[in-house]
Design a protein around this motif. Structure first.
Motif, PDB file in Angstrom:
ATOM      1  N   LYS B  20       0.771  -1.231   0.171  1.00 37.74           N
ATOM      2  CA  LYS B  20       0.077  -0.051   0.020  1.00 37.74           C
ATOM      3  C   LYS B  20       0.890   1.261   0.141  1.00 37.74           C
ATOM      4  O   LYS B  20       1.800   1.361   1.016  1.00 37.74           O
ATOM      5  N   THR B  45      -7.472  -7.544   1.282  1.00 40.74           N
ATOM      6  CA  THR B  45      -7.420  -6.489   2.394  1.00 40.74           C
ATOM      7  C   THR B  45      -7.523  -7.245   3.532  1.00 40.74           C
ATOM      8  O   THR B  45      -8.292  -8.088   3.915  1.00 40.74           O
ATOM      9  N   GLU B  56     -15.018   7.395   1.034  1.00 39.10           N
ATOM     10  CA  GLU B  56     -13.968   6.715   0.308  1.00 39.10           C
ATOM     11  C   GLU B  56     -14.449   6.521  -0.998  1.00 39.10           C
ATOM     12  O   GLU B  56     -15.460   6.081  -1.302  1.00 39.10           O
ATOM     13  N   TYR B  58     -13.234   4.215  -4.430  1.00 45.36           N
ATOM     14  CA  TYR B  58     -12.133   3.103  -4.868  1.00 45.36           C
ATOM     15  C   TYR B  58     -12.180   3.043  -6.525  1.00 45.36           C
ATOM     16  O   TYR B  58     -13.460   3.072  -7.090  1.00 45.36           O
ATOM     17  N   ILE B  67     -15.014  -6.003  -4.726  1.00 48.26           N
ATOM     18  CA  ILE B  67     -15.244  -5.237  -3.514  1.00 48.26           C
ATOM     19  C   ILE B  67     -16.492  -5.557  -2.662  1.00 48.26           C
ATOM     20  O   ILE B  67     -17.554  -5.683  -3.432  1.00 48.26           O
ATOM     21  N   THR B  81     -15.887   2.195 -10.565  1.00 50.46           N
ATOM     22  CA  THR B  81     -15.556   3.305  -9.207  1.00 50.46           C
ATOM     23  C   THR B  81     -16.468   2.880  -8.364  1.00 50.46           C
ATOM     24  O   THR B  81     -17.594   3.112  -8.613  1.00 50.46           O
ATOM     25  N   ARG B  90     -16.156  -2.360   4.348  1.00 54.05           N
ATOM     26  CA  ARG B  90     -15.528  -2.651   2.933  1.00 54.05           C
ATOM     27  C   ARG B  90     -14.304  -3.553   2.974  1.00 54.05           C
ATOM     28  O   ARG B  90     -13.536  -3.281   3.997  1.00 54.05           O
ATOM     29  N   LEU B  92     -11.461  -5.538   0.102  1.00 54.83           N
ATOM     30  CA  LEU B  92     -11.369  -5.761  -1.590  1.00 54.83           C
ATOM     31  C   LEU B  92     -10.500  -6.904  -1.634  1.00 54.83           C
ATOM     32  O   LEU B  92      -9.571  -7.310  -0.895  1.00 54.83           O
ATOM     33  N   TYR B 103      -5.663  -0.974  -7.769  1.00 58.31           N
ATOM     34  CA  TYR B 103      -6.567   0.118  -7.698  1.00 58.31           C
ATOM     35  C   TYR B 103      -6.151   1.208  -6.839  1.00 58.31           C
ATOM     36  O   TYR B 103      -5.197   1.119  -5.902  1.00 58.31           O
ATOM     37  N   CYS B 105      -7.275   4.041  -3.820  1.00 59.81           N
ATOM     38  CA  CYS B 105      -8.482   4.566  -2.809  1.00 59.81           C
ATOM     39  C   CYS B 105      -7.922   6.011  -2.521  1.00 59.81           C
ATOM     40  O   CYS B 105      -7.069   6.539  -2.253  1.00 59.81           O
ATOM     41  N   ARG B 107      -9.707   9.313  -0.227  1.00 61.80           N
ATOM     42  CA  ARG B 107     -10.383   9.450   0.667  1.00 61.80           C
ATOM     43  C   ARG B 107     -10.508  11.046   1.388  1.00 61.80           C
ATOM     44  O   ARG B 107      -9.252  11.689   1.117  1.00 61.80           O
TER      45      ARG B 107
END
Lengths: 130, 130
Positions: B20, B45, B56, B58, B67, B81, B90, B92, B103, B105, B107
Motif C-alpha cells: 500500500k 485486504t 472513500e 475506490y 469489493i 469506481t 468494505r 477488496l 486500484y 483509494c 479518501r
C-alpha cells in the motif's frame, strides 16, 4: 440499503474517446470529486486555471505528458502524482510526439464539494509550453 | 515557490511489489488522501472496516477483483469506481483465478485530513466471500 454507489469509467485505454468523465456527475459524492481524462498526442487542457479553495491531486495512469504549475513544468509518466495547492495555475498536456496521456484528477476542499465548487479563476497568460 | 508537490507511485503494473503506497505519506496534503494498491491473484485486504467520517472512492485501474460493501459484493474491472459512505464495511480482493488487481483509494472527510483520520472501526465478521 448500504450507502455505496458504483459507476464505470471504462478502461484507461479507452479514456481518450469519452472526454472528461466526472465520477461526481455519475454518482452523488459528499466531499470528493474525481475525473478521468484521456488525451491524444499533443492534446491539452483548454483551461489554464487556479482554485481558491480546492486542493487537487493529479495521478498519471498511462502515457506521457506534462503538467504546468505556474511557470514550472513537470513531466508525467505512469504513476507520477502531483498535488496542487490553492492559487496555483495548472494545465496538462500529452506530449506531441508521445502515446497520449490518461490521468485522474481528484479534488476536495475541506467542506462539502458543492460548497467549494465554482472556485476557479482562468488565466489568459500563455502556458509555459506555448 | 508555488505550492505543489510531486511524488511517484510507479506504473500500475508494478504496484503489487510495493504494498500500500500512500501519496499523503510522501507529500503533505490538506484534505485528500490517496493510496495505490496492488494485489496478487487471491490477495485481499487484511482489514474489513468502516469509517465514521471519511468518504472513500475506490477506482479499479487494472486486473480483476471484487469489493465487499457490507453484505454485498461488487465486481471490479478496469474503471469500476465505487463510492463508499460512512458506516459501511468494505474489503477488496483480487480474484483467485484472475490476473491480480491494481486500484486507487481516495479518501476525504470535509475537514483537514488530519482531523478526520483514525476514524475506522474493524469488524470481526466474516467477509462475504469467506
Amino acid at each position: 440499503m448500504s450507502d455505496y454507489q458504483v459507476t464505470q469509467l471504462g478502461s484507461p485505454a479507452a479514456w481518450n474517446e469519452q472526454g472528461k468523465h466526472f465520477v461526481d456527475k455519475d454518482v452523488e459524492t459528499q466531499y470528493i470529486g474525481v475525473s478521468a481524462n484521456g488525451f491524444a498526442p499533443g492534446q491539452e487542457t483548454s483551461i489554464w486555471h487556479s482554485h481558491a479553495r480546492l486542493e487537487e491531486i493529479y495521478i498519471a495512469i498511462a502515457g506521457a505528458g506534462q503538467i504546468a504549475v505556474d511557470h514550472e513544468v513537470v513531466d508525467l509518466v505512469p504513476g507520477t502524482t502531483v498535488r496542487v495547492g490553492q492559487g496555483v495555475q495548472r494545465a496538462l498536456r500529452a506530449l506531441p510526439d508521445g502515446p497520449g496521456l490518461q490521468y485522474l484528477c481528484v479534488r476536495a476542499g475541506g467542506a462539502p464539494l458543492k460548497e467549494v465548487s465554482g472556485d476557479s479563476t482562468r488565466s489568459e497568460d500563455p502556458k509555459p509550453w506555448s
